[in-house]
Scaffold this active site. Sequence first.
Site: not given
Ligand code: GUN
Length: 300
Positions: A53, A97, A120
Amino acid sequence: MSAGGGTIIDGKAIAERCKERIRAQVAQLPMPPGITVVLVGDDPASKVYVSMKEVGCRDVGMRSEQVTLPKDVSQERLLATIDRLNEDPEVHAILVQLPLPGHIDEGAVLERVRPEKDVDGFHPCNVGLLQLGKATLVPCTPKGVVRLLEESGVAIAGAHAVIVGRSNIVGKPLAQLLLQRDATVTVCHSRTKGLAALTRQADILVAAVGRPGLITAEMVKDGAVVIDVGVNRVEDAHEKRGYRLCGDVDFARVREKARAITPVPGGVGPMTIAMLMENTLLAAQAQQQARGRAQRGGAR
Ligand code: GUN
């Protein structure tokens, strides 16, 4: 359909096209968008996702920072970190996350992120806006799935979309997005009876469970479009790192029946990251415009 079966939907190429558009818009902003990713603990898969990311955001001209907290961090310290990021005008986007360690109240953490910085789309305000069809910040993976379908020319209106998996991150928001585009949506889960009879009705079949081999060829209608959201690590001694990635779909056999199918890796994954960049851009644009309005208002 090509000789080996359905078309492979190239998520990497589609994500690159999205990134080009984002890069151009980032260059127009007075200040580069800034994202901070909060990582709690040292889960190896989460570390890989977070670094992907970060690299992706920098690649389109954004500022990207990481805050790493120990796995035994207190809830108070995590919430105080989010409060600090909420107040920082150079941080337009905050991503915590998931999953978080068991002692942390995930709901309380997601609610603490200011809705306008919640790239998110997990804050209850943004979840509610999505339900009403009015959300700006929509969860990245389902947004990426819809964009893949649209960019591949798949007709969504009138299609029967069957989603296997009902998570807050993928299944539930994806159902909303497809409904808004006039699909008929069925959401299946671990307690669904007669799963194969339902998946066989799908014009668009989305697997988002996290179980390798869940979707077999017998569960797929001829000519269906199959989107594989699963990312599973399976042991493989032939691989240098000791494992390989695979999705929830038996790719080779299902491809024989499908009109189009996404691979893992190289399907939904790159789109999730591209949509995170798009959400960061949207959040930065909105905050910079709001700040501009406030400054003009204050000068009157
Ligand atoms: N863990 C797995 N997928 C995601 C996501 O789309 N966002 C976040 N913050 N954590 C994740």
